[in-house]
Design an enzyme around this catalytic site. Structure first.
Site, PDB file in Angstrom:
ATOM      1  N   VAL A  63       0.908  -1.312  -0.146  1.00 27.29           N
ATOM      2  CA  VAL A  63      -0.144   0.091   0.056  1.00 27.29           C
ATOM      3  C   VAL A  63       1.008   1.203  -0.002  1.00 27.29           C
ATOM      4  O   VAL A  63       1.633   1.189   0.946  1.00 27.29           O
ATOM      5  CB  VAL A  63      -0.890   0.034   1.457  1.00 27.29           C
ATOM      6  CG1 VAL A  63      -1.629   1.262   1.350  1.00 27.29           C
ATOM      7  CG2 VAL A  63      -1.801  -1.225   1.218  1.00 27.29           C
ATOM      8  N   ASP A 118      -8.569  12.529   0.081  1.00 26.09           N
ATOM      9  CA  ASP A 118      -7.689  13.726   0.608  1.00 26.09           C
ATOM     10  C   ASP A 118      -7.608  13.646   2.121  1.00 26.09           C
ATOM     11  O   ASP A 118      -8.591  13.810   2.819  1.00 26.09           O
ATOM     12  CB  ASP A 118      -8.455  14.735   0.195  1.00 26.09           C
ATOM     13  CG  ASP A 118      -7.829  16.170   0.808  1.00 26.09           C
ATOM     14  OD1 ASP A 118      -6.666  16.144   1.201  1.00 26.09           O
ATOM     15  OD2 ASP A 118      -8.468  17.179   0.324  1.00 26.09           O
ATOM     16  N   ASP A 126     -13.695   8.005   4.260  1.00 29.30           N
ATOM     17  CA  ASP A 126     -12.513   7.587   3.557  1.00 29.30           C
ATOM     18  C   ASP A 126     -11.852   6.659   3.993  1.00 29.30           C
ATOM     19  O   ASP A 126     -11.158   5.407   3.262  1.00 29.30           O
ATOM     20  CB  ASP A 126     -11.457   8.685   3.377  1.00 29.30           C
ATOM     21  CG  ASP A 126     -12.137   9.851   2.220  1.00 29.30           C
ATOM     22  OD1 ASP A 126     -13.113   9.560   1.533  1.00 29.30           O
ATOM     23  OD2 ASP A 126     -11.803  10.957   2.329  1.00 29.30           O
ATOM     24  N   ASN A 145       3.892   7.416   2.832  1.00 28.96           N
ATOM     25  CA  ASN A 145       4.646   8.368   2.172  1.00 28.96           C
ATOM     26  C   ASN A 145       3.979   9.795   2.061  1.00 28.96           C
ATOM     27  O   ASN A 145       4.560  10.804   1.890  1.00 28.96           O
ATOM     28  CB  ASN A 145       4.858   7.917   0.773  1.00 28.96           C
ATOM     29  CG  ASN A 145       5.356   8.862  -0.257  1.00 28.96           C
ATOM     30  OD1 ASN A 145       6.736   9.451  -0.296  1.00 28.96           O
ATOM     31  ND2 ASN A 145       4.529   9.644  -1.103  1.00 28.96           N
ATOM     32  N   SER A 199      12.187  13.033   7.523  1.00 26.74           N
ATOM     33  CA  SER A 199      13.076  14.074   6.687  1.00 26.74           C
ATOM     34  C   SER A 199      14.103  14.686   7.623  1.00 26.74           C
ATOM     35  O   SER A 199      14.415  14.320   8.917  1.00 26.74           O
ATOM     36  CB  SER A 199      12.126  15.136   6.511  1.00 26.74           C
ATOM     37  OG  SER A 199      12.800  16.542   6.057  1.00 26.74           O
ATOM     38  N   TYR A 212       6.274  21.877   9.927  1.00 24.41           N
ATOM     39  CA  TYR A 212       6.565  20.408   9.226  1.00 24.41           C
ATOM     40  C   TYR A 212       7.739  19.755  10.099  1.00 24.41           C
ATOM     41  O   TYR A 212       7.439  18.666  10.164  1.00 24.41           O
ATOM     42  CB  TYR A 212       7.191  20.860   7.737  1.00 24.41           C
ATOM     43  CG  TYR A 212       7.712  19.909   6.973  1.00 24.41           C
ATOM     44  CD1 TYR A 212       6.881  18.929   6.396  1.00 24.41           C
ATOM     45  CD2 TYR A 212       9.054  19.592   6.847  1.00 24.41           C
ATOM     46  CE1 TYR A 212       7.366  17.885   5.543  1.00 24.41           C
ATOM     47  CE2 TYR A 212       9.654  18.832   5.894  1.00 24.41           C
ATOM     48  CZ  TYR A 212       8.516  17.812   5.477  1.00 24.41           C
ATOM     49  OH  TYR A 212       9.108  16.907   4.696  1.00 24.41           O
TER      50      TYR A 212
HETATM   51  N1  NAP Z   1      11.120  15.847  -2.041  1.00 24.65           N
HETATM   52  C1  NAP Z   1      12.122  16.071  -1.021  1.00 24.65           C
HETATM   53  O1  NAP Z   1      12.853  16.708  -1.085  1.00 24.65           O
HETATM   54  C2  NAP Z   1      11.680  15.155   0.435  1.00 24.65           C
HETATM   55  C3  NAP Z   1      12.539  15.438   1.545  1.00 24.65           C
HETATM   56  C4  NAP Z   1      12.295  14.780   2.787  1.00 24.65           C
HETATM   57  C5  NAP Z   1      11.180  14.119   2.829  1.00 24.65           C
HETATM   58  N2  NAP Z   1      10.273  13.992   1.797  1.00 24.65           N
HETATM   59  C6  NAP Z   1       8.767  13.405   2.193  1.00 24.65           C
HETATM   60  O2  NAP Z   1       8.526  12.639   1.213  1.00 24.65           O
HETATM   61  C7  NAP Z   1       7.136  12.426   1.126  1.00 24.65           C
HETATM   62  C8  NAP Z   1       6.743  12.570  -0.483  1.00 24.65           C
HETATM   63  O3  NAP Z   1       7.243  13.622  -0.923  1.00 24.65           O
HETATM   64  P1  NAP Z   1       7.530  14.105  -2.590  1.00 24.65           P
HETATM   65  O4  NAP Z   1       8.462  15.297  -2.835  1.00 24.65           O
HETATM   66  O5  NAP Z   1       7.205  12.870  -3.337  1.00 24.65           O
HETATM   67  O6  NAP Z   1       5.891  14.944  -2.584  1.00 24.65           O
HETATM   68  P2  NAP Z   1       5.142  15.526  -4.012  1.00 24.65           P
HETATM   69  O7  NAP Z   1       5.824  15.209  -5.317  1.00 24.65           O
HETATM   70  O8  NAP Z   1       4.534  16.508  -3.706  1.00 24.65           O
HETATM   71  O9  NAP Z   1       4.245  14.358  -4.047  1.00 24.65           O
HETATM   72  C9  NAP Z   1       2.985  14.081  -3.178  1.00 24.65           C
HETATM   73  C10 NAP Z   1       2.211  13.092  -3.315  1.00 24.65           C
HETATM   74  O10 NAP Z   1       1.224  12.975  -2.223  1.00 24.65           O
HETATM   75  C11 NAP Z   1      -0.110  13.416  -3.076  1.00 24.65           C
HETATM   76  N3  NAP Z   1      -0.861  14.013  -1.828  1.00 24.65           N
HETATM   77  C12 NAP Z   1      -0.508  15.132  -1.700  1.00 24.65           C
HETATM   78  N4  NAP Z   1      -1.308  15.947  -0.868  1.00 24.65           N
HETATM   79  C13 NAP Z   1      -2.219  14.687  -0.187  1.00 24.65           C
HETATM   80  C14 NAP Z   1      -3.432  14.702   0.295  1.00 24.65           C
HETATM   81  N5  NAP Z   1      -4.069  15.755   1.161  1.00 24.65           N
HETATM   82  N6  NAP Z   1      -4.177  13.707   0.297  1.00 24.65           N
HETATM   83  C15 NAP Z   1      -3.774  12.641  -0.346  1.00 24.65           C
HETATM   84  N7  NAP Z   1      -2.597  12.624  -1.343  1.00 24.65           N
HETATM   85  C16 NAP Z   1      -1.833  13.508  -1.155  1.00 24.65           C
HETATM   86  C17 NAP Z   1       0.085  13.787  -4.213  1.00 24.65           C
HETATM   87  O11 NAP Z   1      -0.790  13.413  -5.013  1.00 24.65           O
HETATM   88  P3  NAP Z   1      -2.387  14.445  -5.329  1.00 24.65           P
HETATM   89  O12 NAP Z   1      -1.950  15.850  -5.370  1.00 24.65           O
HETATM   90  O13 NAP Z   1      -2.938  13.675  -6.549  1.00 24.65           O
HETATM   91  O14 NAP Z   1      -3.218  14.094  -4.088  1.00 24.65           O
HETATM   92  C18 NAP Z   1       1.376  13.049  -4.767  1.00 24.65           C
HETATM   93  O15 NAP Z   1       1.091  11.861  -5.193  1.00 24.65           O
HETATM   94  C19 NAP Z   1       6.723  13.518   1.990  1.00 24.65           C
HETATM   95  O16 NAP Z   1       6.366  12.787   3.005  1.00 24.65           O
HETATM   96  C20 NAP Z   1       7.674  14.257   2.389  1.00 24.65           C
HETATM   97  O17 NAP Z   1       7.711  15.159   3.502  1.00 24.65           O
HETATM   98  C21 NAP Z   1      10.404  14.774   0.700  1.00 24.65           C
END
Ligand code: NAP
EC number: 1.1.1.330
Length: 339
Positions: A63, A118, A126, A145, A199, A212
């Site tokens: 999942v 959401d 949900d 994630n 993170s 955050y």
């Molecule tokens: N990117 C980085 O630099 C980084 C660094 C450290 C940690 N992280 C962590 O890694 C994880 C993923 O980050 P990412 O960079 O891959 O993010 P991302 O590219 O913005 O993707 C976020 C995903 O979550 C979904 N999403 C967003 N809000 C949502 C909501 N309210 N309900 C359901 N789904 C939702 C989005 O799809 P929809 O818009 O279709 O819902 C998308 O599939 C996060 O937990 C983040 O904190 C990221």
């Protein structure tokens, strides 16, 4: 001065034993640091993690929350490549359906299920849908994630209430509630992997991303505690620490040595399950990408991580905020001109 005085007093007290005692303490510290260095080096560059196939047989499921983009999408694709069926959860049904088609056509033996929800709505209906969807599935892996950060760095006192609430509802409540739905089946089957995205913001207090940062620190302690509770039931729980990765959330498009693509990051992550030496030996925690891991090790081992790192972190986010505000102003001016 105080230290010199202390050593002097100790030498007088210990008399002829002072030198051997100093030598012993020195040797012990040198060995301790040598061991830490060796452990970090082998963990980052040599050791492989537990094979994810250990967590479930062919036909079992993973999942993934936040599955339609960024890291979540990549976890879904790479786990499908390893033979898991995938449950995809995020907000946008069209993106989930497109990914499901992509996965099933690339890996024809793979089944997928999608759920558009959401997490910010925190809707009982949900969560009930998710619970019904997975009820009869053998879930081997849960990837917690989904996450939200601030739209741009912002002082806590200026953070909009809606943003603050969404971050806590998605990052904290969402992760807890999904885990409560999925983990009991894993305990029953006596196997499973729960992987939660942490993170650097959770490991280092991060000014201007305070909410955050706090939410990710929460996940760090929650995940490690849960790991100790579930370990006797055969379920492994891992908190994953990441610095920056190219994605919509980070708003960084160009990868570099320090900033991998989601593909590179997820590959590293699935290859380092259980290798806690990548995160300075923190129980139940991995910092899987090598450059992030080296940075993690340097910050912790050199003992400089208190006020120096806090100040650098604050300066960096103040500067990002300034640039983001300037960009917003430029965009607003361009829009005005266009009308
Ligand atoms: N990117 C980085 O630099 C980084 C660094 C450290 C940690 N992280 C962590 O890694 C994880 C993923 O980050 P990412 O960079 O891959 O993010 P991302 O590219 O913005 O993707 C976020 C995903 O979550 C979904 N999403 C967003 N809000 C949502 C909501 N309210 N309900 C359901 N789904 C939702 C989005 O799809 P929809 O818009 O279709 O819902 C998308 O599939 C996060 O937990 C983040 O904190 C990221």
């Amino acid at each position: 001065m105080a230290l010199a005085q202390l050593l002097d007093n100790f030498s007088q007290l210990a008399g002829p034993y002072a030198l051997p005692i100093f030598a012993l303490v020195g040797a012990f510290s040198a060995l301790h640091y040598a061991f830490r260095f060796l452990n970090a080096f082998t963990s980052i560059f040599i050791l492989s993690g537990t094979n994810v196939r250990k967590f479930g047989p062919p036909g079992s499921w993973a999942v993934v929350t936040g599955a339609s983009d960024g890291l979540g999408k990549e976890f879904a694709v790479q786990l499908a490549q390893k033979g898991f069926n995938i449950v995809l959860v995020s907000r946008t049904l069209s993106k989930l359906n497109a990914l499901a088609v992509e996965i099933e056509s690339k890996y024809p033996k793979t089944q997928t299920k999608v759920l558009a929800m959401d997490f910010a709505q925190d809707s009982a209906a949900d969560y009930k849908k998710l619970s019904d969807l997975v009820q009869n599935l053998d879930i081997a892996i849960l990837i917690n994630n989904v996450g939200k950060s601030h739209n741009m760095p912002v002082p806590f006192l200026e953070t909009e209430d809606a943003e603050m609430e969404d971050i806590i509802t998605i990052n904290v409540k969402g992760t807890l509630k999904v885990t409560k739905i999925i983990a009991p089946g894993m305990v029953e089957r006596k196997r499973g992997l729960i992987l939660t995205m942490g993170s650097f913001g959770g490991f280092l207090p991060t000014p201007l991303l305070a909410t955050y940062s706090g939410s990710k620190a929460f996940l760090q302690h929650w995940s490690t505690s849960l790991g100790a509770e579930l370990q006797p039931h055969g379920v492994q729980v891992q908190l994953v620490i990441a610095y920056l990765i190219t994605s919509a959330m980070s708003k960084i498009r160009k990868p570099s040595m320090m900033i991998p693509t989601p593909k590179g990051f997820v590959k590293a992550c699935l290859g380092k399950i259980g290798v806690t030496g990548t995160a300075g030996g923190r129980a139940g925690t991995i910092t899987p990408f090598w450059a992030h891991s080296v940075m993690h090790w340097a910050i912790e081992s050199l003992g400089i991580w208190n006020s120096f790192v806090l100040k650098k972190n604050k300066d960096m986010h103040v500067s990002i905020r300034k640039r983001a505000l300037r960009k917003k102003e430029r965009e607003a001016a361009a829009l005005k001109k266009g009308h």
